[in-house]
Motif scaffolding. Structure first.
Motif, short mmCIF file in Angstrom:
data_model
loop_
_atom_site.label_atom_id
_atom_site.label_comp_id
_atom_site.label_asym_id
_atom_site.label_seq_id
_atom_site.Cartn_x
_atom_site.Cartn_y
_atom_site.Cartn_z
N ALA A 20 -37.08 21.13 22.99
CA ALA A 20 -36.01 21.93 22.41
C ALA A 20 -34.66 21.50 22.99
N ALA A 21 -34.65 21.24 24.31
CA ALA A 21 -33.41 20.83 24.94
C ALA A 21 -32.94 19.49 24.40
N GLU A 22 -33.91 18.57 24.18
CA GLU A 22 -33.58 17.25 23.66
C GLU A 22 -33.00 17.33 22.25
N SER A 23 -33.55 18.22 21.42
CA SER A 23 -33.14 18.27 20.02
C SER A 23 -31.84 19.03 19.79
N SER A 24 -31.42 19.86 20.77
CA SER A 24 -30.25 20.69 20.55
C SER A 24 -29.07 20.38 21.48
N ALA A 25 -29.26 19.50 22.43
CA ALA A 25 -28.18 19.20 23.37
C ALA A 25 -26.99 18.57 22.64
N PRO A 26 -25.76 18.99 22.95
CA PRO A 26 -24.58 18.41 22.29
C PRO A 26 -24.47 16.91 22.55
N ALA A 27 -24.01 16.19 21.54
CA ALA A 27 -23.84 14.75 21.65
C ALA A 27 -22.59 14.35 20.89
N THR A 28 -22.17 13.11 21.05
CA THR A 28 -20.96 12.64 20.37
C THR A 28 -21.18 12.47 18.87
N ARG A 29 -20.11 12.64 18.13
CA ARG A 29 -20.13 12.38 16.69
C ARG A 29 -18.92 11.49 16.37
N THR A 30 -19.17 10.37 15.71
CA THR A 30 -18.11 9.49 15.26
C THR A 30 -17.95 9.62 13.76
N ILE A 31 -16.72 9.90 13.33
CA ILE A 31 -16.45 10.06 11.90
C ILE A 31 -15.55 8.91 11.45
N VAL A 32 -16.04 8.15 10.49
CA VAL A 32 -15.32 7.00 9.93
C VAL A 32 -14.83 7.40 8.55
N LEU A 33 -13.51 7.50 8.41
CA LEU A 33 -12.91 7.92 7.15
C LEU A 33 -12.30 6.71 6.44
N VAL A 34 -12.70 6.50 5.19
CA VAL A 34 -12.19 5.38 4.41
C VAL A 34 -11.42 5.93 3.21
N ARG A 35 -10.19 5.49 3.06
CA ARG A 35 -9.44 5.88 1.87
C ARG A 35 -9.90 5.03 0.69
N HIS A 36 -9.92 5.62 -0.48
CA HIS A 36 -10.33 4.92 -1.71
C HIS A 36 -9.41 3.73 -1.99
#
Length: 232
Positions: A20-36
């Motif tokens: 449970a700890a492994e599946s819910s521990a906070p981690a980094t998120r990288t968001i790549v935004l591409v303009r059309h």
């Protein structure tokens, strides 16, 4: 990778709480935004979806797709605005990611959020400005948060107003300052959400994958076309 495998084995052999700890521990998120990519106005286009990409926009989308495919990362989620020019761009990018598909997210649609530019606000209806702000509030609250369990990377193909508004929010500055930035067509913007919720803006409006004669949409870019000119 080895510590992660060991922890997974511990989950299976020892106690469930470790899992449970492994599946819910906070981690980094990288968001790549591409303009059309670049598009031209079309009076015959659907008023809600807008026109398709112009030829130069198709070329831009092909180049940004190749750039994204060459990145040393895998996109866990690929999202796109419902607007036609963004969908066209995503469809071309998808050619570099066989077997993957884009999820349409309505809150990625282009809109006009409030800005401190008085001349820009004079043209907008208060109700439309408020609706856009609510839309972008939802988008930021839903996606710009730490990942759970392991690092995640999201790709979002959307619009200049949306991207710039997400950047000022991540920076924690005046949310009405977004119009002081300019991002080109088919540009790449990266925002990192740390495991503790802090933000790092890695890049804004990166067009290094586009040659100068294919750059459009940012302040200072000239109008360009891939149409064949008349023979002199």
């Amino acid at each position: 990778m080895l510590p992660r495998l060991l922890l997974m084995l511990s989950c299976l052999l020892l106690t469930a709480p470790l899992c449970a700890a492994e599946s819910s521990a906070p981690a980094t998120r990288t968001i790549v935004l591409v303009r059309h990519g670049y598009y031209l106005p079309d009076p015959a286009a659907d008023s809600r979806l807008g026109p398709h990409l112009a030829p130069i926009g198709v070329a831009q989308a092909q180049l940004v797709g190749a750039r994204l495919a060459g990145l040393p990362t895998r996109f866990d989620t690929m999202l796109v605005s419902p607007v036609q020019r963004a969908r066209d761009t995503a469809a071309i990018i998808a050619g570099d990611f066989p077997g993957r598909h884009f999820e349409v997210v309505d809150d990625l649609a282009e809109c006009m959020p409030p800005t401190r530019r008085v001349e820009a606000m004079a043209k907008e209806k208060p109700a439309d400005l408020a609706a856009c702000k609510q839309q972008l509030d939802r988008l930021f609250a839903r996606y710009f948060t730490p990942a759970a369990g392991h690092p995640q990377t999201e790709l979002m193909v959307c619009h200049g107003n949306v991207i710039r508004n997400m950047v000022v929010r991540a920076l924690g500055v005046d949310s009405k300052a977004w119009l002081e930035m300019s991002v080109g067509n088919a540009s790449i913007t990266r925002i990192l959400v740390e495991a503790d919720g802090r933000f790092k803006v890695i890049s804004v409006g990166d067009v290094g994958h586009l040659p100068p004669n294919l750059r459009t949409g940012a302040t200072g870019d000239a109008e360009r076309s891939l149409e064949i000119p008349a023979l002199p």
